[in-house]
Scaffold this active site. Sequence first.
Site, PDB file in Angstrom:
ATOM      1  N   ARG A  46       0.843  -1.186   0.000  1.00  0.00           N
ATOM      2  CA  ARG A  46       0.000   0.000   0.000  1.00  0.00           C
ATOM      3  C   ARG A  46       0.887   1.248   0.000  1.00  0.00           C
ATOM      4  O   ARG A  46       2.110   1.156   0.158  1.00  0.00           O
ATOM      5  CB  ARG A  46      -0.942  -0.002   1.193  1.00  0.00           C
ATOM      6  CG  ARG A  46      -0.250  -0.448   2.461  1.00  0.00           C
ATOM      7  CD  ARG A  46      -0.713   0.233   3.663  1.00  0.00           C
ATOM      8  NE  ARG A  46      -0.514   1.663   3.579  1.00  0.00           N
ATOM      9  CZ  ARG A  46       0.671   2.278   3.748  1.00  0.00           C
ATOM     10  NH1 ARG A  46       1.781   1.611   3.969  1.00  0.00           N
ATOM     11  NH2 ARG A  46       0.755   3.600   3.679  1.00  0.00           N
ATOM     12  N   GLY A  47       0.247   2.408  -0.158  1.00  0.00           N
ATOM     13  CA  GLY A  47       1.009   3.648  -0.271  1.00  0.00           C
ATOM     14  C   GLY A  47       1.199   3.941  -1.749  1.00  0.00           C
ATOM     15  O   GLY A  47       1.640   3.079  -2.507  1.00  0.00           O
ATOM     16  N   ALA A  48       0.848   5.167  -2.152  1.00  0.00           N
ATOM     17  CA  ALA A  48       0.793   5.481  -3.577  1.00  0.00           C
ATOM     18  C   ALA A  48       2.082   5.133  -4.331  1.00  0.00           C
ATOM     19  O   ALA A  48       2.032   4.416  -5.342  1.00  0.00           O
ATOM     20  CB  ALA A  48       0.401   6.947  -3.761  1.00  0.00           C
ATOM     21  N   ARG A  89      -6.983  -1.008  -7.430  1.00  0.00           N
ATOM     22  CA  ARG A  89      -7.336   0.141  -6.580  1.00  0.00           C
ATOM     23  C   ARG A  89      -7.472   1.384  -7.460  1.00  0.00           C
ATOM     24  O   ARG A  89      -6.555   1.741  -8.197  1.00  0.00           O
ATOM     25  CB  ARG A  89      -6.285   0.380  -5.490  1.00  0.00           C
ATOM     26  CG  ARG A  89      -6.216  -0.804  -4.513  1.00  0.00           C
ATOM     27  CD  ARG A  89      -5.555  -0.415  -3.219  1.00  0.00           C
ATOM     28  NE  ARG A  89      -6.423   0.420  -2.409  1.00  0.00           N
ATOM     29  CZ  ARG A  89      -5.999   1.123  -1.356  1.00  0.00           C
ATOM     30  NH1 ARG A  89      -4.722   1.113  -1.027  1.00  0.00           N
ATOM     31  NH2 ARG A  89      -6.849   1.837  -0.654  1.00  0.00           N
ATOM     32  N   GLN A 196      -3.284   1.939   9.750  1.00  0.00           N
ATOM     33  CA  GLN A 196      -1.928   2.047   9.204  1.00  0.00           C
ATOM     34  C   GLN A 196      -1.025   2.905  10.104  1.00  0.00           C
ATOM     35  O   GLN A 196       0.178   2.671  10.174  1.00  0.00           O
ATOM     36  CB  GLN A 196      -1.950   2.661   7.801  1.00  0.00           C
ATOM     37  CG  GLN A 196      -2.568   1.776   6.725  1.00  0.00           C
ATOM     38  CD  GLN A 196      -4.059   2.011   6.570  1.00  0.00           C
ATOM     39  OE1 GLN A 196      -4.718   2.517   7.480  1.00  0.00           O
ATOM     40  NE2 GLN A 196      -4.600   1.636   5.428  1.00  0.00           N
ATOM     41  N   ASP A 237      -2.422  10.503  -2.391  1.00  0.00           N
ATOM     42  CA  ASP A 237      -2.628   9.427  -3.361  1.00  0.00           C
ATOM     43  C   ASP A 237      -2.900   9.951  -4.758  1.00  0.00           C
ATOM     44  O   ASP A 237      -2.667   9.263  -5.750  1.00  0.00           O
ATOM     45  CB  ASP A 237      -3.763   8.516  -2.898  1.00  0.00           C
ATOM     46  CG  ASP A 237      -3.334   7.708  -1.692  1.00  0.00           C
ATOM     47  OD1 ASP A 237      -3.365   8.255  -0.579  1.00  0.00           O
ATOM     48  OD2 ASP A 237      -2.923   6.544  -1.875  1.00  0.00           O
ATOM     49  N   ASN A 247      -6.156  11.793  -0.147  1.00  0.00           N
ATOM     50  CA  ASN A 247      -5.277  10.994   0.705  1.00  0.00           C
ATOM     51  C   ASN A 247      -6.171  10.175   1.633  1.00  0.00           C
ATOM     52  O   ASN A 247      -7.406  10.305   1.607  1.00  0.00           O
ATOM     53  CB  ASN A 247      -4.315  11.911   1.494  1.00  0.00           C
ATOM     54  CG  ASN A 247      -3.224  11.130   2.198  1.00  0.00           C
ATOM     55  OD1 ASN A 247      -2.626  10.219   1.611  1.00  0.00           O
ATOM     56  ND2 ASN A 247      -2.949  11.446   3.452  1.00  0.00           N
ATOM     57  N   LYS A 248      -5.561   9.323   2.427  1.00  0.00           N
ATOM     58  CA  LYS A 248      -6.298   8.429   3.321  1.00  0.00           C
ATOM     59  C   LYS A 248      -7.414   9.150   4.072  1.00  0.00           C
ATOM     60  O   LYS A 248      -7.247  10.278   4.541  1.00  0.00           O
ATOM     61  CB  LYS A 248      -5.303   7.820   4.311  1.00  0.00           C
ATOM     62  CG  LYS A 248      -5.873   6.853   5.319  1.00  0.00           C
ATOM     63  CD  LYS A 248      -6.633   5.712   4.694  1.00  0.00           C
ATOM     64  CE  LYS A 248      -5.792   4.917   3.717  1.00  0.00           C
ATOM     65  NZ  LYS A 248      -6.619   4.043   2.850  1.00  0.00           N
TER      66      LYS A 248
END
Lengths: 342, 342
Positions: A46-48, A89, A196, A237, A247-248
């Site tokens: 995960r994480g852009a 995603r 996270q 993201d 973003n998240k």
Amino acid sequence: MPVETITWKNGKIRFIDQTLLPHKLKYVSTDDIHRLWRAIKRLEIRGAPAIGIAGALGVVIGIRTSKAKTFDRFLKDLQNASGYLGSSRPTAVNLFWALKRMERAAGDNRSKSVAEIKHILLKEALKIIDEDMTSCRRMARFGSRLVKHGSRILTHCNAGGLATADYGTALGVLFESKRQGKTIKVYVDETRPLLQGARLTTWELMREGIDTTLICDNMAASLMAKDGIDMILVGADRIAYNGDAANKIGTYNLAVLAKYHKIPFYVVAPISTFDFNIKSGKEIPIEERNGDEVRTVSGKLIAPKNVKVYNPSFDVTPHELITAIITEDGILRKPYENKRYE
Amino acid sequence: MPVETITWKNGKIRFIDQTLLPHKLKYVSTDDIHRLWRAIKRLEIRGAPAIGIAGALGVVIGIRTSKAKTFDRFLKDLQNASGYLGSSRPTAVNLFWALKRMERAAGDNRSKSVAEIKHILLKEALKIIDEDMTSCRRMARFGSRLVKHGSRILTHCNAGGLATADYGTALGVLFESKRQGKTIKVYVDETRPLLQGARLTTWELMREGIDTTLICDNMAASLMAKDGIDMILVGADRIAYNGDAANKIGTYNLAVLAKYHKIPFYVVAPISTFDFNIKSGKEIPIEERNGDEVRTVSGKLIAPKNVKVYNPSFDVTPHELITAIITEDGILRKPYENKRYE
């Protein structure tokens, strides 16, 4: 030393299954594109920026078994692999950026043999990893200019080594600040539903000996009210042309609180996170995930099992709430359309 | 029918152990003051009005075994019990209000025999329960005037029947609105760390057939940004003279978001929640609880076990962010010092 979040090793993609952290550091090796798709979907990776790398390496394993003899046939196989990976995603633009870049690398070499193109694609993917490392270091250096000795910094989700090929975006700034000898105190939002912050960011910061305090997402305002936070650093993201940043989930929440409490709010992200095709954040697709992520924690039910759930994975912070965007080319200030770097 | 959160039955205090909800509805009966203290401390009994009732009934069981022959000696026993109960949780003023009221009831009858005073104290505690029921119904009626047909309402923590002797404060307003035939849609913050929203509020609302959607605390801003919330209703644990209101951690967060999104923010609380002795919220003591509440969920570790934690149980919403306070005597508007009821 940064963690080895995602690498190419012995002809396979080797990655950390982040769903098991901080309790277990488990590496997975695979050359199966379906396994990789699942790893992205399940947030093992995960994480852009890391998702972008996974996409590029995913193309490499996806076309490896292609029996195509002609470029056109090969391109079709590549686009199949690419389309499949892109369906994992929808929000992080780095994934689509990496997939497009792989396709372009193939197109630029259409006169070469399929075997040669396969080799070129591997080199392109490794170059993306390399560039991500360099850009992490550059963002960290630019960002550290904004961090003062003694700063109390709040971060959300995980924008660290586990989200990139190196030290991370927002957390990279913290690691670099520490390396420069600045004393910092970092507060970490736990970041429900998938935690996270609690699981990954605390682990990364403590591993580097940084003073780390975990809070629940709803405690940030209380900390700000008692003048306990000097700055906020988050990743992104996808960033629209005007600077609106997805973003998240919970990032926008923090940005509103930061404005009310007059605390600077910074986004740290590589240029590959910008989507210049969209004018504003309104056009960013927001992934809604399964309600069980909210109804359960670590597999334990915490609510009536039939309760309805709203579970957007991201939110969009409007550009007017963002003090600056820290990129590998420098620090951007409003209006973000100008792309003038400090 | 409201749930029987806390009652006096066969000479014992009977209460729901709320830590087991929504999975298990378990009643506990006790005449042991230490067991009751633990029930308040562990949040088996929680919610400001319910804690007040627990305090009053706690005094009854605390002085039952007193062998005092004189009033002065009896008063000492009562004050011991009262001081002990008051040490369980520092923030909710209803607890201290109820304890003081019990002491006054004893003092007003100092010429009577100890046996008679014990009986009077039981009657006083039952009267507090009775008054709480009446005040819940009155708050519900006043509050329902503000709820329009079709409203989408956000609430935090649990300000329901489980926090009172009847239908609750903020949730009482929702139950009454539904009874009046208004269609409402309620969003519930899960309310980390102890998840009173996810566990208790969803359970209560669904039990009454209300359209209920659970969200994580950090999703509220995203909902507001897409114009999904018409009003916010919360309870309170202590309200200062100027209207500043302490309530479950995360409430202040919502109030800031509400202001930014121009959404009305209402506090629903009985007059016993006002502490007229303190001028502003700055004087309200905020309970900090054990960090393991944040490090774990349902007993499962979700973060490095040695990570530092900040875990305030409450925050204070300044009066300027509160649109109105709904009490059993009517609706209060700013300036709250005036105490002019609508």
